[in-house]
Design a protein around this motif. Structure first.
Motif, short mmCIF file in Angstrom:
data_model
loop_
_atom_site.label_atom_id
_atom_site.label_comp_id
_atom_site.label_asym_id
_atom_site.label_seq_id
_atom_site.Cartn_x
_atom_site.Cartn_y
_atom_site.Cartn_z
N GLN A 4 0.81 -1.21 0.00
CA GLN A 4 0.00 0.00 0.00
C GLN A 4 0.84 1.26 0.00
O GLN A 4 0.32 2.36 -0.11
N HIS A 5 2.15 1.15 0.11
CA HIS A 5 3.01 2.34 0.08
C HIS A 5 3.99 2.31 -1.09
O HIS A 5 4.78 3.23 -1.23
N GLU A 6 3.98 1.27 -1.91
CA GLU A 6 4.91 1.16 -3.01
C GLU A 6 4.26 1.61 -4.32
O GLU A 6 3.05 1.70 -4.43
N GLY A 7 5.11 1.82 -5.32
CA GLY A 7 4.60 2.18 -6.64
C GLY A 7 3.96 3.55 -6.67
O GLY A 7 3.11 3.81 -7.49
N ARG A 8 4.33 4.41 -5.77
CA ARG A 8 3.70 5.73 -5.66
C ARG A 8 4.27 6.69 -6.70
O ARG A 8 5.45 6.98 -6.70
N PRO A 9 3.42 7.22 -7.59
CA PRO A 9 3.89 8.26 -8.49
C PRO A 9 4.22 9.51 -7.69
O PRO A 9 3.66 9.75 -6.63
N GLY A 10 5.09 10.34 -8.22
CA GLY A 10 5.44 11.56 -7.52
C GLY A 10 4.29 12.54 -7.52
O GLY A 10 3.62 12.73 -8.53
N PRO A 11 4.00 13.16 -6.37
CA PRO A 11 2.91 14.13 -6.30
C PRO A 11 3.25 15.39 -7.07
O PRO A 11 4.41 15.76 -7.20
N SER A 12 2.22 16.04 -7.57
CA SER A 12 2.43 17.29 -8.28
C SER A 12 2.86 18.37 -7.31
O SER A 12 2.30 18.51 -6.23
N PRO A 13 3.88 19.19 -7.67
CA PRO A 13 4.29 20.27 -6.78
C PRO A 13 3.33 21.44 -6.79
O PRO A 13 3.42 22.32 -5.95
N ASP A 14 2.43 21.49 -7.78
CA ASP A 14 1.54 22.63 -7.93
C ASP A 14 0.16 22.25 -7.42
O ASP A 14 -0.62 21.60 -8.10
N VAL A 15 -0.17 22.64 -6.20
CA VAL A 15 -1.42 22.22 -5.57
C VAL A 15 -2.65 22.71 -6.32
O VAL A 15 -3.59 21.96 -6.54
N PRO A 16 -2.72 23.99 -6.76
CA PRO A 16 -3.89 24.42 -7.52
C PRO A 16 -4.10 23.60 -8.78
O PRO A 16 -5.22 23.23 -9.12
N ASP A 17 -3.01 23.27 -9.51
CA ASP A 17 -3.14 22.45 -10.70
C ASP A 17 -3.62 21.06 -10.36
O ASP A 17 -4.39 20.45 -11.10
N LEU A 18 -3.16 20.52 -9.23
CA LEU A 18 -3.58 19.20 -8.80
C LEU A 18 -5.07 19.20 -8.49
O LEU A 18 -5.80 18.29 -8.89
N ALA A 19 -5.54 20.20 -7.79
CA ALA A 19 -6.97 20.29 -7.47
C ALA A 19 -7.80 20.43 -8.74
O ALA A 19 -8.87 19.81 -8.87
N ALA A 20 -7.31 21.21 -9.70
CA ALA A 20 -8.03 21.37 -10.96
C ALA A 20 -8.08 20.07 -11.75
O ALA A 20 -9.10 19.74 -12.35
N ALA A 21 -6.98 19.32 -11.71
CA ALA A 21 -6.94 18.04 -12.41
C ALA A 21 -7.92 17.06 -11.79
O ALA A 21 -8.59 16.29 -12.50
N LYS A 22 -8.01 17.05 -10.47
CA LYS A 22 -8.97 16.16 -9.80
C LYS A 22 -10.40 16.54 -10.15
O LYS A 22 -11.24 15.68 -10.40
N THR A 23 -10.68 17.84 -10.15
CA THR A 23 -12.03 18.30 -10.48
C THR A 23 -12.40 17.91 -11.91
O THR A 23 -13.51 17.44 -12.17
N ALA A 24 -11.46 18.08 -12.84
CA ALA A 24 -11.72 17.73 -14.23
C ALA A 24 -11.98 16.24 -14.39
O ALA A 24 -12.88 15.82 -15.13
N LEU A 25 -11.18 15.43 -13.70
CA LEU A 25 -11.37 13.98 -13.78
C LEU A 25 -12.72 13.58 -13.19
O LEU A 25 -13.44 12.76 -13.77
N ARG A 26 -13.06 14.13 -12.04
CA ARG A 26 -14.37 13.81 -11.44
C ARG A 26 -15.51 14.18 -12.38
O ARG A 26 -16.49 13.43 -12.50
N ASP A 27 -15.40 15.34 -13.04
CA ASP A 27 -16.46 15.76 -13.97
C ASP A 27 -16.61 14.74 -15.10
O ASP A 27 -17.74 14.39 -15.48
N GLN A 28 -15.50 14.24 -15.63
CA GLN A 28 -15.56 13.24 -16.69
C GLN A 28 -16.22 11.96 -16.20
O GLN A 28 -17.06 11.36 -16.89
N LEU A 29 -15.86 11.54 -15.00
CA LEU A 29 -16.38 10.29 -14.45
C LEU A 29 -17.86 10.40 -14.14
O LEU A 29 -18.63 9.46 -14.40
#
Length: 214
Positions: A4-29
């Motif tokens: 559960q802690h392996e294979g972790r992709p690196g987190p985005s350093p830009d928090v606003p962009d990360l939040a926007a990406a999550k919102t966009a993905l949720r909208d698609q889903l």
């Protein structure tokens, strides 16, 4: 197989962009789920339940945590009753409100035992929750297998939910190595899910077509 802690992709350093990406993905889903017919949702629920019940981790579990599906989520009604019929102790979430020391409002999960459809009552946010006594937030650490809601999961097992963060908090209380499985539709597995440092991967995803392990 990653833990559960392996294979972790690196987190985005830009928090606003990360939040926007999550919102966009949720909208698609959400848009994709809204296109499903009642018949498609019902058929998917039957197939999904069969795959979950056949999982060795679920078959040998004495206690399972799950949830009551709502709307276009993969259906769990048949699954919940089949778990009870198999003699499992089933615990379901209770949504609770809390505040940080700084006064910031957030949602968290307590847990209660499910004893059948008659033990459910309407709750906030359009949910159905058990009416049995709350067990406490740490009760999520006791089930042998956890069946989780989600919107999608990445190829590394990182799930995205609806954005309240309830299950992120719940998973932080779960012992590493506990079997965790997110219930999804087929096209929601292997998506490009934005990952934050606090995110914890699941070990499997169940869909109407079968089980994917990470």
């Amino acid at each position: 197989m990653p833990t559960q802690h392996e294979g972790r992709p690196g987190p985005s350093p830009d928090v606003p962009d990360l939040a926007a990406a999550k919102t966009a993905l949720r909208d698609q889903l959400v848009t994709a789920r809204n296109r499903l017919s009642v018949a498609e949702i019902a058929e998917a629920a039957e197939r999904l339940a069969a795959h979950v019940l056949d999982l060795p981790e679920v078959r040998r579990a004495a206690s399972v945590s799950a949830y009551v599906s709502v709307g276009e989520e993969p259906g769990t009604s048949r699954l919940l009753d089949a778990l009870l019929a198999a003699g499992k102790r089933v615990v379901l979430p209770l949504t609770i409100s809390d505040r940080t020391e700084e006064g910031r409002f957030f949602l968290d999960l307590d847990w209660a035992v499910y004893t059948g459809p008659a033990s459910l009552a309407p709750a906030r946010y359009g949910l159905l929750e058990p009416t049995s006594p709350p067990l406490g937030r740490d009760a999520i650490a006791t089930p042998d297998a956890l069946l989780l809601p989600g919107m999608a999961v990445s190829a590394h097992g990182y799930r995205i939910g609806k954005g309240a963060g309830c299950y992120d908090r719940a998973l932080s209380r779960v012992p590493v190595g506990t079997f965790t499985c997110v219930l999804l539709y087929d096209d929601e597995v292997g998506r490009d899910v934005p990952v934050e440092p606090h995110d914890r991967s699941v070990l499997a995803a169940a869909t109407p077509s079968g089980i994917t392990r990470f």
